[in-house]
Design a protein around this motif. Structure first.
Motif, PDB file in Angstrom:
ATOM      1  N   ASN A  85       0.751  -1.336   0.186  1.00 48.08           N
ATOM      2  CA  ASN A  85      -0.105   0.055   0.064  1.00 48.08           C
ATOM      3  C   ASN A  85       0.678   1.238   0.050  1.00 48.08           C
ATOM      4  N   LYS A  86       2.022   1.216  -0.465  1.00 45.06           N
ATOM      5  CA  LYS A  86       2.873   2.336  -0.459  1.00 45.06           C
ATOM      6  C   LYS A  86       3.136   2.819  -2.167  1.00 45.06           C
ATOM      7  N   THR A  87       3.677   4.121  -2.045  1.00 48.72           N
ATOM      8  CA  THR A  87       4.234   4.554  -3.529  1.00 48.72           C
ATOM      9  C   THR A  87       5.490   4.506  -3.552  1.00 48.72           C
ATOM     10  N   TYR A  88       6.126   3.762  -4.662  1.00 47.28           N
ATOM     11  CA  TYR A  88       7.394   3.474  -4.968  1.00 47.28           C
ATOM     12  C   TYR A  88       8.046   4.079  -5.925  1.00 47.28           C
ATOM     13  N   PHE A  89       9.251   4.716  -6.070  1.00 47.10           N
ATOM     14  CA  PHE A  89       9.908   5.093  -7.113  1.00 47.10           C
ATOM     15  C   PHE A  89      11.220   4.328  -7.351  1.00 47.10           C
ATOM     16  N   PHE A  90      11.319   3.538  -8.335  1.00 51.18           N
ATOM     17  CA  PHE A  90      12.728   2.944  -8.587  1.00 51.18           C
ATOM     18  C   PHE A  90      12.757   2.531  -9.869  1.00 51.18           C
ATOM     19  N   PHE A  91      13.743   2.098 -10.584  1.00 51.06           N
ATOM     20  CA  PHE A  91      14.097   1.675 -11.996  1.00 51.06           C
ATOM     21  C   PHE A  91      13.735  -0.019 -11.876  1.00 51.06           C
ATOM     22  N   SER A  92      12.284  -0.234 -12.276  1.00 52.29           N
ATOM     23  CA  SER A  92      11.559  -1.785 -12.138  1.00 52.29           C
ATOM     24  C   SER A  92      12.199  -2.539 -13.331  1.00 52.29           C
ATOM     25  N   HIS A  93      12.709  -1.940 -14.254  1.00 49.38           N
ATOM     26  CA  HIS A  93      13.082  -2.896 -15.621  1.00 49.38           C
ATOM     27  C   HIS A  93      11.990  -4.039 -15.718  1.00 49.38           C
ATOM     28  N   THR A  94      10.704  -3.731 -16.010  1.00 51.67           N
ATOM     29  CA  THR A  94       9.669  -4.711 -16.090  1.00 51.67           C
ATOM     30  C   THR A  94       9.079  -3.888 -17.595  1.00 51.67           C
ATOM     31  N   ILE A  95       9.312  -2.708 -17.793  1.00 53.54           N
ATOM     32  CA  ILE A  95       8.378  -2.267 -19.286  1.00 53.54           C
ATOM     33  C   ILE A  95       8.593  -3.102 -20.383  1.00 53.54           C
ATOM     34  N   LYS A  96       9.655  -3.883 -20.617  1.00 50.95           N
ATOM     35  CA  LYS A  96      10.215  -4.441 -21.876  1.00 50.95           C
ATOM     36  C   LYS A  96       9.806  -6.202 -21.616  1.00 50.95           C
ATOM     37  N   LYS A  97       9.325  -6.259 -20.373  1.00 49.87           N
ATOM     38  CA  LYS A  97       8.525  -7.783 -20.101  1.00 49.87           C
ATOM     39  C   LYS A  97      10.022  -8.430 -19.869  1.00 49.87           C
ATOM     40  N   GLN A  98      10.980  -8.065 -18.944  1.00 45.67           N
ATOM     41  CA  GLN A  98      12.104  -8.673 -18.678  1.00 45.67           C
ATOM     42  C   GLN A  98      11.824  -9.837 -17.783  1.00 45.67           C
ATOM     43  N   LEU A 109       1.733  -5.832  -7.954  1.00 48.93           N
ATOM     44  CA  LEU A 109       0.313  -5.838  -7.946  1.00 48.93           C
ATOM     45  C   LEU A 109      -0.307  -6.217  -6.820  1.00 48.93           C
ATOM     46  N   ALA A 110       0.267  -7.705  -6.108  1.00 46.89           N
ATOM     47  CA  ALA A 110      -0.522  -8.181  -5.049  1.00 46.89           C
ATOM     48  C   ALA A 110      -0.565  -7.510  -3.817  1.00 46.89           C
ATOM     49  N   LYS A 111       0.429  -6.341  -3.637  1.00 50.15           N
ATOM     50  CA  LYS A 111       0.625  -5.829  -2.492  1.00 50.15           C
ATOM     51  C   LYS A 111       0.099  -4.167  -2.594  1.00 50.15           C
ATOM     52  N   ASN A 112      -0.613  -4.057  -3.738  1.00 50.24           N
ATOM     53  CA  ASN A 112      -1.285  -2.941  -4.003  1.00 50.24           C
ATOM     54  C   ASN A 112      -0.540  -1.618  -3.911  1.00 50.24           C
ATOM     55  N   ILE A 113       0.685  -1.843  -4.602  1.00 47.97           N
ATOM     56  CA  ILE A 113       1.781  -0.780  -4.412  1.00 47.97           C
ATOM     57  C   ILE A 113       1.467  -0.127  -5.817  1.00 47.97           C
ATOM     58  N   THR A 386       1.675   0.601 -11.989  1.00 51.13           N
ATOM     59  CA  THR A 386       0.465   0.105 -11.264  1.00 51.13           C
ATOM     60  C   THR A 386      -0.052   1.016 -10.398  1.00 51.13           C
ATOM     61  N   LYS A 387      -1.135   0.830 -10.094  1.00 51.96           N
ATOM     62  CA  LYS A 387      -2.139   1.547  -9.009  1.00 51.96           C
ATOM     63  C   LYS A 387      -3.279   0.945  -8.512  1.00 51.96           C
ATOM     64  N   GLY A 388      -3.445   0.641  -7.315  1.00 53.21           N
ATOM     65  CA  GLY A 388      -4.904   0.167  -7.042  1.00 53.21           C
ATOM     66  C   GLY A 388      -4.876  -1.296  -7.155  1.00 53.21           C
ATOM     67  N   GLY A 389      -3.659  -2.050  -7.232  1.00 51.36           N
ATOM     68  CA  GLY A 389      -3.632  -3.486  -7.482  1.00 51.36           C
ATOM     69  C   GLY A 389      -3.920  -3.797  -9.098  1.00 51.36           C
ATOM     70  N   GLN A 390      -3.720  -2.957  -9.954  1.00 52.37           N
ATOM     71  CA  GLN A 390      -3.868  -2.973 -11.271  1.00 52.37           C
ATOM     72  C   GLN A 390      -2.963  -2.206 -12.061  1.00 52.37           C
TER      73      GLN A 390
END
Length: 410
Positions: A85-98, A109-113, A386-390
């Motif tokens: 349930n927090k807001t995080y800023f970081f380089f996630s390296h997910t946007i290219k489906k790594q 998503l599961a932690k509603n972040i 992601t926001k609100g688990g989506q």
């Protein structure tokens, strides 16, 4: 006036990353510039700025950041460190489906972040506004020269990661007294390329035009900056159009062979679209007129635009050899006929204090004003994955990836 509580995360990814989003002095600047902001720092034994450097300025250390609204790190946060349930800023390296970060996105998503990815924070023109690219270029160019010097036993520079900071690294330049009259090609025009050019200029090497680079001989080392238009052509079009190249890279052919015939050291700093042609092929590298013997692949695209980049190297072991005759890899500096490749993929980590200060400057100028003023222009909303688990609307294309399906191979 409601305060926004920001926590500076300890980096938990392995291998260790010593960078921070906000240095101690930048933390003080945040508090002075944004009265709505409160800051706490998670202690760290490996951070490039010590805990004492923060506490000496009156900045509080706190292990538990559960009371914070926003958490800021640099690299991916380990799944078991994520606070729901927090807001995080970081380089996630997910946007290219790594593939290696699929479980991270699922956990977010599961932690509603609410996940805001630095890589996706852009201005109205779509240009990124926070990045470490300049420092990748600076360290990459230095490493390229270090590699060339070792290959030909000309000089031995201290590795960048053993330097305290940029000033310490610059002192190493004075050791380069006997660089021969080589030609150095730098590809690209963005942050990474500009960082590389900064190093060559500080070394007082001479920059020359593309024409002179190709057709003149020099009695001193020189370098050239190459843009996409210098080494690509669309056979059915006689006039260069950058917009068309970026929209239709598959219609273009490489003309880099003319540069490969006169270049000794190649510094690859250009973004590469997999649909675009490679600079040269393994067959090209076997030709007698192919002159490149050292490559600093600063953008580090494995099996990308520079085919001899067959794997990523590490800060501890930054170079390897590529045998153009066999296509096999060998230990660095094992044979003069080999092409020696530097392909470290986390170059800014080698000068973490400088890179962190620069990154903090970008956060203060480009991110925090939107964060503390409720993102009225939607800058952070565009970068929210992601926001609100989506997944947000812009990142719906990640749905199959987030559901456990398709990933991009490493």
């Amino acid at each position: 006036m409601e305060k926004i509580k920001i926590g500076v995360l300890r980096e938990g990814k392995v291998p260790i990353d010593k960078r921070v989003p906000l240095s101690p002095k930048k933390c003080l600047e945040v508090l002075q510039a944004f009265p709505k902001a409160q800051l706490v720092v998670q202690p760290s034994p490996v951070r490039c700025f010590t805990d004492e450097e923060y506490t000496s300025l009156g900045l509080p250390l706190r292990e538990n950041l559960a009371n914070c609204d926003v958490l800021m790190g640099v690299k991916e946060v380990p799944i078991d460190h994520l606070i729901p349930n927090k807001t995080y800023f970081f380089f996630s390296h997910t946007i290219k489906k790594q593939a290696h970060n699929q479980k991270l996105l699922q956990a977010v998503l599961a932690k509603n972040i609410t996940l805001i990815d630095y890589e996706c924070i852009t201005n109205e023109q779509g240009d990124r506004v926070v990045a470490f690219g300049r420092w990748a270029g600076i360290v990459g160019a230095y490493n390229g020269l270090l590699t060339y010097g070792r290959k030909w036993n000309l000089f031995h520079l201290k590795p960048a990661h053993e330097c305290y900071d940029m000033e310490d690294m610059l002192e190493e330049f004075f050791k380069v007294k006997n660089l021969p009259a080589i030609k150095i090609a730098v590809t690209g025009g963005g942050r990474v390329a500009n960082g590389a050019l900064e190093v060559l200029e500080r070394m007082k090497l001479k920059q020359v035009s593309v024409f002179d680079y190709l057709y003149k001989e020099f009695n001193e080392p020189v370098f050239v900056q190459l843009r996409s238009s210098d080494y690509h052509v669309r056979p059915d079009v006689s006039v260069w159009d950058s917009k068309d190249f970026y929209q239709n890279p598959h219609l273009y052919q490489s003309t880099f062979d003319k540069f490969a015939k006169v270049t000794d050291l190649l510094m690859g700093c250009a973004y590469w679209n997999p649909a675009a042609p490679v600079l040269f092929t393994p067959e090209d590298m076997r030709q007698p007129e192919f002159k490149i013997n050292t490559v600093a692949d600063i953008t580090c695209d494995v099996d990308g635009s520079i085919p001899c980049t067959k794997r990523v190297s590490t800060i501890a072991d930054p170079a390897f050899d590529y045998n153009p005759e066999t296509g096999e890899l060998a230990p660095a500096y094992s044979a003069e006929k080999n092409i020696t490749v530097m392909a470290v993929d986390n170059l800014p980590c080698e000068l973490p204090r400088n890179a962190s200060r620069d990154f903090g400057r970008q956060l203060i100028d480009e991110v925090l004003p939107h964060l503390v003023n409720q993102d009225q222009q939607g800058v952070l909303a565009r970068a929210t994955i992601t926001k609100g688990g989506q997944l947000t609307e812009r990142f719906q294309y990640l749905q199959d990836y987030a559901s456990g399906g398709l990933t991009k191979p490493e």
